[in-house]
Design a protein around this motif. Structure first.
Motif, PDB file in Angstrom:
ATOM      1  N   VAL A  74      48.597  33.751  31.547  1.00 28.06           N
ATOM      2  CA  VAL A  74      48.509  35.187  31.244  1.00 28.06           C
ATOM      3  C   VAL A  74      49.873  35.866  31.204  1.00 28.06           C
ATOM      4  N   THR A  98      42.442  31.665  32.531  1.00 26.53           N
ATOM      5  CA  THR A  98      42.676  31.491  33.962  1.00 26.53           C
ATOM      6  C   THR A  98      42.004  32.565  34.835  1.00 26.53           C
ATOM      7  N   GLY A 148      44.536  47.534  39.429  1.00 24.58           N
ATOM      8  CA  GLY A 148      44.528  46.777  38.166  1.00 24.58           C
ATOM      9  C   GLY A 148      43.126  46.236  37.948  1.00 24.58           C
ATOM     10  N   ARG A 151      40.825  41.955  33.486  1.00 24.52           N
ATOM     11  CA  ARG A 151      39.962  40.758  33.529  1.00 24.52           C
ATOM     12  C   ARG A 151      39.789  40.237  34.958  1.00 24.52           C
ATOM     13  N   ILE A 152      40.921  39.963  35.629  1.00 21.92           N
ATOM     14  CA  ILE A 152      40.826  39.344  36.959  1.00 21.92           C
ATOM     15  C   ILE A 152      40.274  40.347  37.977  1.00 21.92           C
ATOM     16  N   GLY A 153      40.801  41.568  37.955  1.00 23.90           N
ATOM     17  CA  GLY A 153      40.332  42.599  38.891  1.00 23.90           C
ATOM     18  C   GLY A 153      38.815  42.768  38.816  1.00 23.90           C
ATOM     19  N   PRO A 172      45.201  53.285  35.809  1.00 24.88           N
ATOM     20  CA  PRO A 172      45.416  54.504  35.019  1.00 24.88           C
ATOM     21  C   PRO A 172      45.320  54.271  33.513  1.00 24.88           C
ATOM     22  N   LEU A 174      42.817  52.672  32.094  1.00 24.53           N
ATOM     23  CA  LEU A 174      41.411  52.549  31.707  1.00 24.53           C
ATOM     24  C   LEU A 174      40.705  53.886  31.914  1.00 24.53           C
ATOM     25  N   HIS A 202      45.992  43.240  40.959  1.00 21.46           N
ATOM     26  CA  HIS A 202      45.772  42.456  39.730  1.00 21.46           C
ATOM     27  C   HIS A 202      46.409  43.133  38.526  1.00 21.46           C
ATOM     28  N   VAL A 203      47.639  43.614  38.725  1.00 24.83           N
ATOM     29  CA  VAL A 203      48.393  44.277  37.649  1.00 24.83           C
ATOM     30  C   VAL A 203      49.442  43.316  37.096  1.00 24.83           C
ATOM     31  N   GLY A 281      47.148  30.231  41.628  1.00 27.92           N
ATOM     32  CA  GLY A 281      46.012  31.004  41.111  1.00 27.92           C
ATOM     33  C   GLY A 281      45.341  30.354  39.916  1.00 27.92           C
TER      34      GLY A 281
HETATM   35  P1  NAD Z   1      44.611  42.274  32.377  1.00 28.91           P
HETATM   36  O1  NAD Z   1      45.605  42.739  31.371  1.00 28.91           O
HETATM   37  O2  NAD Z   1      43.225  41.946  31.935  1.00 28.91           O
HETATM   38  O3  NAD Z   1      44.497  43.329  33.570  1.00 28.91           O
HETATM   39  C1  NAD Z   1      45.587  44.016  34.101  1.00 28.91           C
HETATM   40  C2  NAD Z   1      45.135  45.430  34.365  1.00 28.91           C
HETATM   41  O4  NAD Z   1      46.201  46.116  35.017  1.00 28.91           O
HETATM   42  C3  NAD Z   1      44.821  46.218  33.072  1.00 28.91           C
HETATM   43  O5  NAD Z   1      43.495  46.715  33.102  1.00 28.91           O
HETATM   44  C4  NAD Z   1      45.846  47.332  33.068  1.00 28.91           C
HETATM   45  O6  NAD Z   1      45.326  48.536  32.549  1.00 28.91           O
HETATM   46  C5  NAD Z   1      46.177  47.447  34.548  1.00 28.91           C
HETATM   47  N1  NAD Z   1      47.457  48.088  34.793  1.00 28.91           N
HETATM   48  C6  NAD Z   1      48.602  48.020  34.062  1.00 28.91           C
HETATM   49  N2  NAD Z   1      49.563  48.778  34.627  1.00 28.91           N
HETATM   50  C7  NAD Z   1      49.011  49.320  35.740  1.00 28.91           C
HETATM   51  C8  NAD Z   1      49.499  50.181  36.760  1.00 28.91           C
HETATM   52  N3  NAD Z   1      50.753  50.661  36.722  1.00 28.91           N
HETATM   53  N4  NAD Z   1      48.666  50.520  37.768  1.00 28.91           N
HETATM   54  C9  NAD Z   1      47.397  50.053  37.814  1.00 28.91           C
HETATM   55  N5  NAD Z   1      46.852  49.263  36.863  1.00 28.91           N
HETATM   56  C10 NAD Z   1      47.664  48.884  35.847  1.00 28.91           C
HETATM   57  O7  NAD Z   1      45.283  41.006  33.076  1.00 28.91           O
HETATM   58  P2  NAD Z   1      44.550  39.907  33.988  1.00 28.91           P
HETATM   59  O8  NAD Z   1      44.156  38.751  33.143  1.00 28.91           O
HETATM   60  O9  NAD Z   1      43.545  40.570  34.848  1.00 28.91           O
HETATM   61  O10 NAD Z   1      45.794  39.431  34.868  1.00 28.91           O
HETATM   62  C11 NAD Z   1      46.430  40.329  35.767  1.00 28.91           C
HETATM   63  C12 NAD Z   1      47.726  39.727  36.281  1.00 28.91           C
HETATM   64  O11 NAD Z   1      47.429  38.598  37.103  1.00 28.91           O
HETATM   65  C13 NAD Z   1      48.621  39.114  35.185  1.00 28.91           C
HETATM   66  O12 NAD Z   1      49.425  40.090  34.560  1.00 28.91           O
HETATM   67  C14 NAD Z   1      49.434  38.102  35.939  1.00 28.91           C
HETATM   68  O13 NAD Z   1      50.653  38.682  36.368  1.00 28.91           O
HETATM   69  C15 NAD Z   1      48.563  37.770  37.144  1.00 28.91           C
HETATM   70  N6  NAD Z   1      48.134  36.369  37.108  1.00 28.91           N
HETATM   71  C16 NAD Z   1      48.461  35.577  38.164  1.00 28.91           C
HETATM   72  C17 NAD Z   1      48.074  34.246  38.164  1.00 28.91           C
HETATM   73  C18 NAD Z   1      48.378  33.347  39.332  1.00 28.91           C
HETATM   74  O14 NAD Z   1      48.562  32.159  39.145  1.00 28.91           O
HETATM   75  N7  NAD Z   1      48.421  33.864  40.533  1.00 28.91           N
HETATM   76  C19 NAD Z   1      47.389  33.713  37.068  1.00 28.91           C
HETATM   77  C20 NAD Z   1      47.040  34.558  36.020  1.00 28.91           C
HETATM   78  C21 NAD Z   1      47.429  35.892  36.053  1.00 28.91           C
END
Ligand code: NAD
Length: 305
Positions: A74, A98, A148, A151-153, A172, A174, A202-203, A281
């Motif tokens: 991601v 993922t 955040g 997807r993951i949140g 903010p 959404l 999850h941002v 993750g």
């Molecule tokens: P996503 O884009 O579906 O969700 C991220 C959310 O964060 C979005 O809904 C977005 O609106 C929100 N967001 C953006 N800026 C923000 C802010 N300032 N305050 C609050 N919310 C905010 O992404 P996802 O697939 O859910 O993944 C989230 C993050 O997880 C990825 O960007 C990545 O850094 C991390 N991740 C980590 C692993 C791991 O191995 N640990 C694996 C995959 C992803």
């Protein structure tokens, strides 16, 4: 068949390599150093990376043939997106592959922290029986603050609901209605910080989320709050988290990601109230297989134009 050359710098599951090899020459140089990458990248039409390789402006400058960079996973914070744009290079990722793996690990970290499962295991393996010291907390009817709600949140929230948790969501970007439809109560960051028993991040890491949880944010939280982060290390000010753990403000933290990786045995990593995993993750067979297929398909589609 076009003579495309694709470089893998962080490996790729076999199923993805098979898809690519049917259409291009693929060189697997997993673990290649930054210097060696600069030396060889000029030969390639596509680069496929995971989180380790830093695709810097210098890499783009050295790669006149490059048409596409694929990130199997991601987060694209290891790729200089401005430089990619300036060089007309397409950047693709595999954003959905993922999601479940990270959501499940998040729940795993949550349970590990509130019940101190790693400490229970480590002490038993050392021949001890510290049952009386291991009185944890339940997730049942606790309030989970999800920062955040993408997807993951959302998948974390779905699973947390099975534990009868109440879900607060701060996102903010959404609309409030979208958050409600995904099962969260839309709140401001301040309200989430004030009300949550457990906070999970999850941002993506960007200029707005860097050090989102800093000393000021910790001061607004409930005493005894738990912090979970499987997003990116930079979204928490680690020094502020350490202080909050030492003062007892934060009762425990579950961390999969760190500002510097690998972090070594820092005061945060070795803290008795911290459960750590080495950025695993997305490290499941299922997620990596899906990511490999998705990224191979996306990269070939980009090369074909
Ligand atoms: P996503 O884009 O579906 O969700 C991220 C959310 O964060 C979005 O809904 C977005 O609106 C929100 N967001 C953006 N800026 C923000 C802010 N300032 N305050 C609050 N919310 C905010 O992404 P996802 O697939 O859910 O993944 C989230 C993050 O997880 C990825 O960007 C990545 O850094 C991390 N991740 C980590 C692993 C791991 O191995 N640990 C694996 C995959 C992803």
């Amino acid at each position: 068949m076009p003579e495309w050359k694709i470089l893998l710098t962080d490996g790729l599951e076999q199923n993805g390599q098979d898809i690519l090899r049917a259409a291009a020459q693929v060189d697997n140089r997993a673990g290649i150093s930054a210097d060696d990458l600069l030396k060889v990248v000029a030969e390639y039409d596509a680069l496929i990376v995971r989180g380790r390789t830093k695709v810097t402006a210098a890499v783009f400058d050295a790669a006149p043939r490059l048409k596409v960079v694929g990130r199997a996973g991601v987060g694209v914070d290891n790729i200089d997106l401005n430089a990619a744009k300036a060089h007309n290079v397409i950047v693709v990722n595999s954003p959905t592959a993922t999601t479940i793996a990270v959501a499940e690990l998040t729940l795993g970290l949550m349970l590990s922290v509130v019940r101190e499962i790693p400490r229970a295991d480590a002490t038993m393996k050392a021949g001890q029986w510290i049952k009386k010291e291991l009185e944890g907390h339940e997730l049942w009817r606790k309030t989970l603050g999800v920062i955040g709600f993408g997807r993951i949140g959302t998948e974390v929230a779905r699973r947390a609901k099975a534990f009868d948790m109440d879900i607060l969501a701060y996102d903010p970007l959404l609309p409030a209605e979208a958050i409600r439809l995904r099962g969260g109560e839309p709140v401001s960051l301040d309200e989430l910080l004030h009300r949550a028993d457990i906070i999970t991040l999850h941002v993506p890491l960007d200029e707005n989320t860097r050090n989102l949880l800093n000393a000021e944010a910790f001061a607004k939280m409930k005493d005894g709050v738990y912090i979970i982060c499987a997003a990116r290390g930079g979204v928490i000010d680690e020094e502020a988290l350490l202080q909050a753990l030492n003062s007892g403000k934060v009762a425990g933290a579950g961390l999969d990601v760190f500002a510097t990786e690998p972090p070594g045995a820092t005061a945060l990593v070795t803290h008795p109230k911290v459960v750590c995993t080495p950025h695993i993750g997305a490290q499941t067979v299922e997620a990596q297989t899906r990511a490999a297929e998705d990224i191979a398909t996306e990269v070939l589609a980009a090369l074909e134009g």
